[in-house]
Scaffold this motif. Structure first.
Motif, PDB file in Angstrom:
ATOM      1  N   LYS A  65       0.827  -1.207   0.000  1.00 28.78           N
ATOM      2  CA  LYS A  65       0.000   0.000   0.000  1.00 28.78           C
ATOM      3  C   LYS A  65       0.861   1.258   0.000  1.00 28.78           C
ATOM      4  CE  LYS A  65      -3.988   2.034   2.316  1.00 28.78           C
ATOM      5  NZ  LYS A  65      -4.946   1.911   3.463  1.00 28.78           N
ATOM      6  N   GLN A  66       1.992   1.235   0.713  1.00 30.79           N
ATOM      7  CA  GLN A  66       2.870   2.404   0.754  1.00 30.79           C
ATOM      8  C   GLN A  66       3.537   2.646  -0.601  1.00 30.79           C
ATOM      9  OE1 GLN A  66       3.256   4.614   3.449  1.00 30.79           O
ATOM     10  NE2 GLN A  66       4.208   5.772   1.776  1.00 30.79           N
ATOM     11  N   GLU A  67       3.973   1.555  -1.257  1.00 35.04           N
ATOM     12  CA  GLU A  67       4.565   1.702  -2.586  1.00 35.04           C
ATOM     13  C   GLU A  67       3.545   2.236  -3.587  1.00 35.04           C
ATOM     14  OE1 GLU A  67       7.892  -1.906  -2.447  1.00 35.04           O
ATOM     15  OE2 GLU A  67       5.881  -2.262  -3.262  1.00 35.04           O
ATOM     16  N   LEU A  68       2.286   1.783  -3.486  1.00 32.56           N
ATOM     17  CA  LEU A  68       1.239   2.277  -4.374  1.00 32.56           C
ATOM     18  C   LEU A  68       1.003   3.768  -4.155  1.00 32.56           C
ATOM     19  CD1 LEU A  68      -0.948   1.608  -6.465  1.00 32.56           C
ATOM     20  CD2 LEU A  68      -2.470   1.044  -4.563  1.00 32.56           C
ATOM     21  N   PHE A  69       0.994   4.219  -2.904  1.00 34.36           N
ATOM     22  CA  PHE A  69       0.834   5.638  -2.598  1.00 34.36           C
ATOM     23  C   PHE A  69       1.966   6.461  -3.202  1.00 34.36           C
ATOM     24  CE2 PHE A  69      -2.247   6.518   1.093  1.00 34.36           C
ATOM     25  CZ  PHE A  69      -3.134   5.576   0.613  1.00 34.36           C
ATOM     26  N   LYS A  77      -5.112   3.626 -14.325  1.00 34.00           N
ATOM     27  CA  LYS A  77      -3.753   3.116 -14.502  1.00 34.00           C
ATOM     28  C   LYS A  77      -3.415   2.065 -13.441  1.00 34.00           C
ATOM     29  CE  LYS A  77       1.101   4.510 -14.741  1.00 34.00           C
ATOM     30  NZ  LYS A  77       2.053   5.648 -14.756  1.00 34.00           N
ATOM     31  N   TYR A  78      -3.797   2.302 -12.229  1.00 33.34           N
ATOM     32  CA  TYR A  78      -3.395   1.384 -11.152  1.00 33.34           C
ATOM     33  C   TYR A  78      -4.524   0.436 -10.730  1.00 33.34           C
ATOM     34  CZ  TYR A  78       0.861   4.103 -10.711  1.00 33.34           C
ATOM     35  OH  TYR A  78       2.052   4.712 -10.981  1.00 33.34           O
ATOM     36  N   GLY A  79      -5.691   0.563 -11.356  1.00 32.45           N
ATOM     37  CA  GLY A  79      -6.783  -0.361 -11.079  1.00 32.45           C
ATOM     38  C   GLY A  79      -7.308  -0.274  -9.665  1.00 32.45           C
ATOM     39  N   VAL A  80      -7.403   0.938  -9.131  1.00 32.47           N
ATOM     40  CA  VAL A  80      -7.906   1.130  -7.779  1.00 32.47           C
ATOM     41  C   VAL A  80      -9.059   2.126  -7.824  1.00 32.47           C
ATOM     42  CG1 VAL A  80      -5.695   0.609  -6.693  1.00 32.47           C
ATOM     43  CG2 VAL A  80      -6.225   2.972  -7.339  1.00 32.47           C
ATOM     44  N   HIS A  81      -9.777   2.208  -6.726  1.00 37.80           N
ATOM     45  CA  HIS A  81     -10.900   3.134  -6.649  1.00 37.80           C
ATOM     46  C   HIS A  81     -10.387   4.562  -6.496  1.00 37.80           C
ATOM     47  CE1 HIS A  81     -14.791   4.843  -5.389  1.00 37.80           C
ATOM     48  NE2 HIS A  81     -15.326   3.729  -5.934  1.00 37.80           N
ATOM     49  N   ARG A  82     -11.247   5.504  -6.944  1.00 37.47           N
ATOM     50  CA  ARG A  82     -10.851   6.911  -6.877  1.00 37.47           C
ATOM     51  C   ARG A  82     -10.686   7.373  -5.427  1.00 37.47           C
ATOM     52  NH1 ARG A  82     -14.730   6.753 -10.871  1.00 37.47           N
ATOM     53  NH2 ARG A  82     -16.350   7.592  -9.488  1.00 37.47           N
ATOM     54  N   ARG A  83     -11.409   6.744  -4.489  1.00 37.01           N
ATOM     55  CA  ARG A  83     -11.241   7.118  -3.073  1.00 37.01           C
ATOM     56  C   ARG A  83      -9.813   6.858  -2.596  1.00 37.01           C
ATOM     57  NH1 ARG A  83     -16.269   4.504  -2.670  1.00 37.01           N
ATOM     58  NH2 ARG A  83     -15.216   2.624  -1.924  1.00 37.01           N
ATOM     59  N   LEU A  84      -9.232   5.744  -3.068  1.00 39.55           N
ATOM     60  CA  LEU A  84      -7.860   5.437  -2.666  1.00 39.55           C
ATOM     61  C   LEU A  84      -6.887   6.423  -3.287  1.00 39.55           C
ATOM     62  CD1 LEU A  84      -6.067   3.440  -1.098  1.00 39.55           C
ATOM     63  CD2 LEU A  84      -5.835   2.108  -3.184  1.00 39.55           C
ATOM     64  N   VAL A  85      -7.152   6.883  -4.538  1.00 38.59           N
ATOM     65  CA  VAL A  85      -6.286   7.878  -5.170  1.00 38.59           C
ATOM     66  C   VAL A  85      -6.345   9.189  -4.381  1.00 38.59           C
ATOM     67  CG1 VAL A  85      -5.870   9.221  -7.270  1.00 38.59           C
ATOM     68  CG2 VAL A  85      -6.566   6.814  -7.428  1.00 38.59           C
ATOM     69  N   ARG A  86      -7.557   9.602  -3.976  1.00 34.01           N
ATOM     70  CA  ARG A  86      -7.675  10.828  -3.181  1.00 34.01           C
ATOM     71  C   ARG A  86      -6.958  10.685  -1.829  1.00 34.01           C
ATOM     72  NH1 ARG A  86     -13.108  10.316  -5.150  1.00 34.01           N
ATOM     73  NH2 ARG A  86     -13.537  11.873  -6.786  1.00 34.01           N
ATOM     74  N   GLU A  87      -7.056   9.490  -1.231  1.00 34.35           N
ATOM     75  CA  GLU A  87      -6.358   9.254   0.043  1.00 34.35           C
ATOM     76  C   GLU A  87      -4.851   9.358  -0.136  1.00 34.35           C
ATOM     77  OE1 GLU A  87      -5.857   5.702   3.409  1.00 34.35           O
ATOM     78  OE2 GLU A  87      -7.418   5.540   1.861  1.00 34.35           O
ATOM     79  N   LEU A 138      -3.239  11.119  -2.453  1.00 29.18           N
ATOM     80  CA  LEU A 138      -2.858  12.514  -2.716  1.00 29.18           C
ATOM     81  C   LEU A 138      -2.976  13.375  -1.469  1.00 29.18           C
ATOM     82  CD1 LEU A 138      -4.581  13.004  -6.201  1.00 29.18           C
ATOM     83  CD2 LEU A 138      -2.169  12.512  -5.724  1.00 29.18           C
ATOM     84  N   ALA A 139      -3.846  12.944  -0.508  1.00 34.60           N
ATOM     85  CA  ALA A 139      -4.032  13.743   0.695  1.00 34.60           C
ATOM     86  C   ALA A 139      -2.944  13.491   1.731  1.00 34.60           C
ATOM     87  CB  ALA A 139      -5.406  13.440   1.298  1.00 34.60           C
ATOM     88  N   SER A 140      -2.352  12.292   1.774  1.00 38.50           N
ATOM     89  CA  SER A 140      -1.366  11.983   2.803  1.00 38.50           C
ATOM     90  C   SER A 140      -0.274  11.106   2.205  1.00 38.50           C
ATOM     91  CB  SER A 140      -2.033  11.259   3.974  1.00 38.50           C
ATOM     92  OG  SER A 140      -1.066  10.809   4.889  1.00 38.50           O
ATOM     93  N   PRO A 141       1.010  11.441   2.425  1.00 41.52           N
ATOM     94  CA  PRO A 141       2.089  10.617   1.876  1.00 41.52           C
ATOM     95  C   PRO A 141       2.258   9.271   2.615  1.00 41.52           C
ATOM     96  CG  PRO A 141       3.000  12.362   3.232  1.00 41.52           C
ATOM     97  CD  PRO A 141       1.521  12.628   3.144  1.00 41.52           C
ATOM     98  N   VAL A 142       1.680   9.150   3.791  1.00 48.04           N
ATOM     99  CA  VAL A 142       1.827   7.933   4.592  1.00 48.04           C
ATOM    100  C   VAL A 142       0.543   7.125   4.501  1.00 48.04           C
ATOM    101  CG1 VAL A 142       2.281   6.967   6.865  1.00 48.04           C
ATOM    102  CG2 VAL A 142       3.402   9.095   6.153  1.00 48.04           C
TER     103      VAL A 142
END
Length: 546
Positions: free
Chosen positions: A5-9, A29-39, A41-45
């Motif tokens: 999960k950290q590498e994906l972030f 591109k990464y096959g994940v939900h938009r909520r995870l993309v927003r998460e 972009l909101a926090s590096p950890v």
């Protein structure tokens, strides 16, 4: 390969910053939900994933009850606290509910830790001990099963382990009593070639400790154990009683289990414990090439550095045998350590000297050995040798059939099928008493001739149909001569299986012909000679010559 999960972030944030990709493009591109993309972009950890709280509806009504049991365990003795299995059993007995074992186990495991934390029970911690070469050692006994002479018996493995190198010496005995404890020390120190200069750690074993002083390290030692310690000059350290003291000599605790699993599994099959102890020497030689844990050097290399630091041994070994002076009862037995052993019947009502070791019991009349037995492990047991009662059986032949000595001789294999066949034939020809007496006289031959030779003589006599002990003796001598042995020897348990060839200067055995042995000679029915005419010659005078 799946990304964490950290590498994906990290990748989502990099593509958004460097390539300017929008949220929808990053999601595709990464096959994940938009909520995870927003998460991302909101926090590096990356926040750890929340573990779902598992509930057990069937366990829910009984949680408070189980909590009360677990809290009460904090005041209960360690060995009488609830296990998950016991809690499941109580729930079934008291509430009539049957819960899966895994459900009860998972709840009890979690709640036991939580309750201990709530009540402020301190966690038990341990420290790594620093071992100095030649200083400390550890001793312990462990149970081991052995197929001994065709019977599975429980024996005890003595282990003496040097703390620095891990070099261990082992010895197996029938008991874990005082003699086995002492003999294990004498054997171990002789093999190691020296005595530890520091402490030797022990449980509160009965052979060493008479009494544990309450809540202290003080011990009331057995006098003979104190004499052995002073003889070799080492210091004993006694661990805390029970499980609390097991970690204080954890090296030898693990060594007993390791040695039992790796060298005594499957169950060893031997005829004598001496044979098994010789095997242990070979096993210990293999251990010299083993590395313990993450150590760089082997056990043998560490022991080579440790050996010069050991204290020297005394010139003579410590005498470990115990001496007793029992009186022989009217059943020709002596009682030692609550077990009975037979001695020759001629010593009835006399005092004898007994030397007791961990494995053997030797009886002396003065300086002469009169009996030897394997030591019995238990209480109320007895070992009777049929040979010790032969003089009594000559006077009371009717006592042989139901005697305990005969029963044990049959069980041990010393009273063989050849004896049974001869006995049956002798009773048929001579009657019960005289036939048994003939058998007893044959048994006396074992004292002066080899067992195998007497068996050969018995078989030959049965084949010829003769129940004469003289026939058995002669045929036994013939068997000995054919095998190249002296025809008459002193029977002994230590007699060699392959004796020296017979001296050609010894007199040869006189053989009787088969037809003379098969049946007795017929009666002489001829009339007696008449001697009247010969008597007349006594009155004749010789004429004088002219």
């Amino acid at each position: 390969m799946a990304l964490s999960k950290q590498e994906l972030f990290d990748r989502i944030r990099r593509d958004s910053w460097q390539l300017g990709l929008p949220i929808r493009a990053l999601s595709r591109k990464y096959g994940v939900h938009r909520r995870l993309v927003r998460e991302a972009l909101a926090s590096p950890v990356a926040q750890p994933r929340k573990r779902p709280v598992r509930i057990s509806p069937r366990m829910e009504p009984y949680k408070k009850t189980v909590d009360e049991w677990l809290r009460a365990d904090l005041e209960a003795p360690r060995k009488q606290r609830h296990t998950a299995k016991r809690i499941g059993t109580r729930l079934e007995e008291e509430f009539g509910v049957t819960l899966p074992y895994t459900t009860v186990r998972d709840f009890v495991t979690a709640r036991r830790r939580a309750i201990a934390a709530e009540e402020g029970v301190p966690a038990e911690g341990f420290l790594t001990r620093h071992n100095v070469p030649g200083a400390d050692a550890e001793v312990d006994f462990g149970e081991v099963w052995v197929d001994l002479a065709g019977e599975r018996v429980k024996c005890f493995l003595f282990a003496f382990r040097l703390a620095y190198s891990g070099r261990s010496v082992h010895r197996i005995s029938r008991s874990c009593g005082q003699q086995a404890f002492f003999e294990g020390h004498v054997h171990a120190l002789r093999v190691l070639g020296g005595v530890p200069a520091g402490q030797v750690r022990y449980d509160n074993l009965t052979p060493a400790v008479r009494k544990v002083v309450f809540r202290s390290r003080l011990r009331e030692e057995n006098p003979k154990w104190a004499a052995l310690r002073e003889f070799y000059g080492f210091t004993a350290f006694y661990c805390e009683p029970g499980l609390r003291g097991a970690h204080e000599k954890g090296g030898v605790e693990g060594q007993v289990g390791y040695f039992r699993r790796n060298y005594l599994t499957p169950v060893p099959t031997v005829q004598t414990l001496e044979e098994l102890n010789l095997r242990l020497v070979q096993f210990e030689e293999r251990e010299a090439n083993r590395r313990i844990g993450s150590r760089i050097r082997t056990i043998g290399q560490d022991f080579a550095q440790e050996a010069p630091h050991l204290l020297p041994l005394p010139a003579d070994p410590f005498e470990t045998a115990m001496t007793f002076h029992p009186r022989v009862d009217r059943y020709s037995r002596i009682t030692v350590k609550m077990c009975s052993y037979s001695v020759p019947a001629r010593f009835i009502d006399r005092k004898v000297t007994v030397h007791l070791t961990g494995d053997t019991l030797v009886v002396f009349d003065g300086r002469r050995e009169i009996a030897r037995h394997a030591r019995l492990a238990g209480r109320g047991l007895e070992h009777l040798l049929l040979d010790h009662y032969l003089e009594v059986l000559l006077r009371k032949p009717g006592a042989l059939d139901r005697s305990e000595a005969l029963h044990q001789a049959r069980a041990e294999g010393t009273f063989t099928a050849a004896h049974e066949a001869f006995w049956a034939m002798a009773k048929q020809q001579r009657g019960e008493d005289d036939g048994t007496t003939a058998l007893v006289r044959v048994l006396l031959l074992h004292r002066h001739q080899q067992h195998a030779d007497v068996i050969a003589g018995l078989r030959a006599a049965v084949k010829l149909g003769s129940c004469s002990e003289d026939v058995v003796a002669l045929e036994a001598r013939k068997a000995a001569q054919a095998a190249g042995r002296a025809p008459t020897v002193t029977a002994s348990p230590a007699a060699p299986e392959h004796p020296e060839p017979m001296d050609p200067q010894l007199p040869q055995v006189s053989h009787l012909t088969s037809h003379r042995l098969a049946k007795p000679l017929p009666d002489d029915v001829r009339p007696l000679p008449r001697l009247e005419q010969w008597d007349e010659l006594l009155h004749l005078h010789r004429k004088e010559s002219p």
